[in-house]
Design an enzyme around this catalytic site. Structure first.
Site, PDB file in Angstrom:
ATOM      1  N   ARG A  19      65.698  32.143  50.216  1.00  0.00           N
ATOM      2  CA  ARG A  19      66.623  31.663  49.178  1.00  0.00           C
ATOM      3  C   ARG A  19      67.953  32.422  49.231  1.00  0.00           C
ATOM      4  NH1 ARG A  19      63.641  32.259  43.836  1.00  0.00           N
ATOM      5  NH2 ARG A  19      62.788  34.003  44.990  1.00  0.00           N
ATOM      6  N   ASN A  37      61.982  27.992  44.830  1.00  0.00           N
ATOM      7  CA  ASN A  37      60.673  27.886  45.466  1.00  0.00           C
ATOM      8  C   ASN A  37      59.851  26.815  44.751  1.00  0.00           C
ATOM      9  OD1 ASN A  37      61.076  29.946  47.328  1.00  0.00           O
ATOM     10  ND2 ASN A  37      60.244  31.524  45.989  1.00  0.00           N
TER      11      ASN A  37
END
Length: 90
Positions: A19, A37
């Site tokens: 990320r 996520n």
């Protein structure tokens, strides 16, 4: 012309800095949106910007952030434009 997409990334993309990597690449490509996520181990994002920048973004994220990550599949689908002025990690 501004384009907006949902992008889902599958593989080893959680717990490996994916990320944060995605956020850095998005900022470099002048894109806005977010990344988070999913419970199935994938990563989901909304990305908005110029088409050429999005193409470059996807090419880079397919490589992943490093040794411990692996991108098996990237799915891209158009979405309705959204309001955002940065690229956030959720």
């Amino acid at each position: 012309m501004i384009q907006s997409y949902r992008i889902d990334v599958y593989g080893i993309v959680q717990g490996v800095g994916f990320r944060w990597f995605t956020q850095r690449v998005a900022n470099k490509q002048h894109l806005v949106g977010w990344v988070s996520n999913n419970s199935d181990g994938s990563v989901e994002m909304r990305v908005q910007g110029q088409e050429a920048d999005i193409i470059a973004f996807i090419r880079i994220i397919k490589q992943g952030p490093g040794l411990y990550s692996r991108v098996d599949k990237v799915l891209k689908q158009p979405v309705v434009p959204f309001e955002s002025n940065n690229f956030a990690i959720k």
